[in-house]
Design a protein around this motif. Sequence first.
Motif, mmCIF file in Angstrom:
data_model
loop_
_atom_site.group_PDB
_atom_site.id
_atom_site.type_symbol
_atom_site.label_atom_id
_atom_site.label_comp_id
_atom_site.label_asym_id
_atom_site.label_seq_id
_atom_site.Cartn_x
_atom_site.Cartn_y
_atom_site.Cartn_z
ATOM 1 N N MET A 47 3.675 -44.268 4.487
ATOM 2 C CA MET A 47 3.569 -44.569 3.058
ATOM 3 C C MET A 47 4.796 -45.331 2.577
ATOM 4 O O MET A 47 5.932 -44.979 2.898
ATOM 5 N N PHE A 83 -0.312 -46.935 1.942
ATOM 6 C CA PHE A 83 -0.009 -46.802 3.362
ATOM 7 C C PHE A 83 0.021 -48.197 3.965
ATOM 8 O O PHE A 83 -0.855 -49.025 3.701
ATOM 9 N N ARG A 102 -4.772 -46.904 -0.246
ATOM 10 C CA ARG A 102 -4.217 -45.775 -0.967
ATOM 11 C C ARG A 102 -4.646 -44.469 -0.306
ATOM 12 O O ARG A 102 -5.633 -44.408 0.421
ATOM 13 N N ASN A 103 -3.910 -43.416 -0.600
ATOM 14 C CA ASN A 103 -4.227 -42.120 -0.005
ATOM 15 C C ASN A 103 -5.530 -41.533 -0.538
ATOM 16 O O ASN A 103 -6.144 -40.684 0.105
ATOM 17 N N ASP A 104 -5.982 -41.973 -1.726
ATOM 18 C CA ASP A 104 -7.206 -41.421 -2.300
ATOM 19 C C ASP A 104 -8.460 -42.155 -1.836
ATOM 20 O O ASP A 104 -9.556 -41.874 -2.315
ATOM 21 N N THR A 108 -8.861 -45.107 4.360
ATOM 22 C CA THR A 108 -7.466 -45.249 4.766
ATOM 23 C C THR A 108 -7.145 -44.325 5.928
ATOM 24 O O THR A 108 -6.333 -44.655 6.803
ATOM 25 N N VAL A 109 -7.789 -43.166 5.966
ATOM 26 C CA VAL A 109 -7.521 -42.181 7.007
ATOM 27 C C VAL A 109 -7.833 -42.745 8.389
ATOM 28 O O VAL A 109 -7.031 -42.640 9.320
ATOM 29 N N ARG A 476 -7.035 -34.981 8.893
ATOM 30 C CA ARG A 476 -6.555 -35.524 7.614
ATOM 31 C C ARG A 476 -7.646 -35.500 6.561
ATOM 32 O O ARG A 476 -7.391 -35.172 5.391
ATOM 33 N N CYS A 480 -7.645 -33.328 3.056
ATOM 34 C CA CYS A 480 -7.959 -33.890 1.741
ATOM 35 C C CYS A 480 -9.024 -33.058 1.038
ATOM 36 O O CYS A 480 -8.929 -32.765 -0.158
ATOM 37 N N THR A 526 0.766 -34.495 -3.968
ATOM 38 C CA THR A 526 -0.124 -34.870 -5.049
ATOM 39 C C THR A 526 -0.857 -33.652 -5.594
ATOM 40 O O THR A 526 -1.107 -32.693 -4.874
ATOM 41 N N VAL A 567 0.670 -36.086 0.319
ATOM 42 C CA VAL A 567 -0.005 -37.359 0.552
ATOM 43 C C VAL A 567 0.702 -38.213 1.588
ATOM 44 O O VAL A 567 0.091 -39.100 2.196
ATOM 45 N N PHE A 570 -0.610 -36.207 4.792
ATOM 46 C CA PHE A 570 -1.981 -35.681 4.791
ATOM 47 C C PHE A 570 -2.028 -34.241 5.299
ATOM 48 O O PHE A 570 -2.950 -33.850 5.989
#
Length: 581
Positions: A47, A83, A102-104, A108-109, A476, A480, A526, A567, A570
């Motif tokens: 990140m 990331f 983004r992590n959301d 991305t995972v 991960r 989440c 987060t 975040v 993860f």
Amino acid sequence: MARELPGRPALVVGTRVLARLKPLGSGRFEGRTLRVFNAPALKLTGMLKSSPSGYFIEPLNFRPGTAWSVSPDDISGARAGDFVVAVPVSKTAAFVTRRLGRNDMPDTVSLLSITTHDLPEAFPGDVRVEAAACETIDGSEAVSAGREDLRHIPFLTVDGPDARDFDDAIWAERITGGFRLRVAIADVAHYVRPGSALDREARDRGLSVYFADRVIPMLPERLSDDLCSLRPGADRLCVMFETVIDATGHPQSFRIRRGVMKSRARLTYAQLQQIHEGHKAAPDDLPPDLIKTLYAAHAALSAARESRDILLVERNEFRTTIASDGKTLISGAMPVYESHRLIENFMVQANFAAAREMKARSLSGLFRIHPTPAGPEQVRLAFRAGTSDRAGQKKPLLPNALYSAAPSGHFALDLEVYAHVTSPIRRYADLVCHRVLMGETGIGSPDEASRYDCLARHLDAREARAASASREAQDRLLACYLSRQTHLIFAGHVSGETPSGTLVTLTEPGLTGLLVSDVAVCKNMTFDSNRTNKEFHDGGRISQASPGLVFPKKGTAVYVRPVALDVATFRCVFVLADRQP
């Protein structure tokens, strides 16, 4: 291997090192790196965070606390919280080469795992050209050229609901004293010739890698999802593995033929089970008694299996998937039907018969071996007793199954020899065995017999890389998902410690997270303002630690509830719960 020293990147699968070994007992060793011989180009994945002087990145593949500064001119359009992939320009500075997301965003995972493990995301141009040049076959012409015509046999494929590469189809009939089983496998070797660009790329990849939102295929889609996929109603080239078994499920005869087949139906595991139980009608193109015959043959194979001393560890796999909107996470235990066991029995029988054929004919190829562990009888007793890893208890240590140029036993299946032949679309080892059994060159090398050991080690490394990447992405996604389930309480046990807190592993679904109590630890984590619920009015936020609070010791059974997600890593964050679920 022991964790790398601060400032050194984590080792990746396939890296050659000089290591000092420390005996741990029971034939186990811990290695510590002394020298790295073929380290890949250093790449940082993590990140991007803001700092008073610009930005910095704490890579996921380095020890916590290791950071590189990034100039505002070198962020390549990324923002703090993204990331990214970066390349070091010095021991303390780096520049961003790619923004992952983004992590959301759930996708991305998978991108994080793909880049961290150096998985190929695209096929080279020459591979795409060769794949595009592959032509649809004419079934009648293929039969005229010598293939066996199997199009009158009502094969069916059974796969998961999202599968697209249908590489195996099954059929069975009753005969005097037993059953005739036929497993038709896509004839990938017809299209992927030894030494071709397609072959070199497939060999390098080793296997397909599956994520919740995408697949990194071993072969281009023109082959994997089209020409080699046994779609219903389409003529397809196949390799047919036929086994005659007696009423007790033991093989009596075996033959292999190249043929042309036409699948009659594509069923999911759930649909096949529903048909068998009478809750759903069979497709019109299938004979009315075929499903009943398949399950009868499965019962015979199961009887033979139970007569062996196999190790069967069956549990509902907990999977996290991404909904069609690309954002919503869905998580739960995957159902296991009797139809899963049916298909497994048919595939194991085909693999076993093919391996016996290779051994009997003294063919150079790839066998799938599972070495016998130390104290095999104690291991079997422990598995039969249901030994688990709950509350810190340890399962018996089993060696990994491996590929080998020499035939050997498979401990878990209790078979004297075994191989993989049923998935050549997604495993290179299967493709090699097809070539060997069909009398073709296996790996496209003049001295191929002496190179199978090297190929086996390469495929083992690729398999380990794929398993690590997929498992990492699943963990991960699950973290989440669970971080939003603050109203739930989970049973688990203390499994370790880190500088940030105590590690807790949940009994189900087996995720390891961080147990904390001090809000200062969570400054980079987060939170979701929608997490407040009727049972817990703190909105999921972690309270200050009580004076003198001591966390339970390793192995202690605990009850915890999720409160947050770190975040940057993860990792799901838990606090102790004062009551059971």
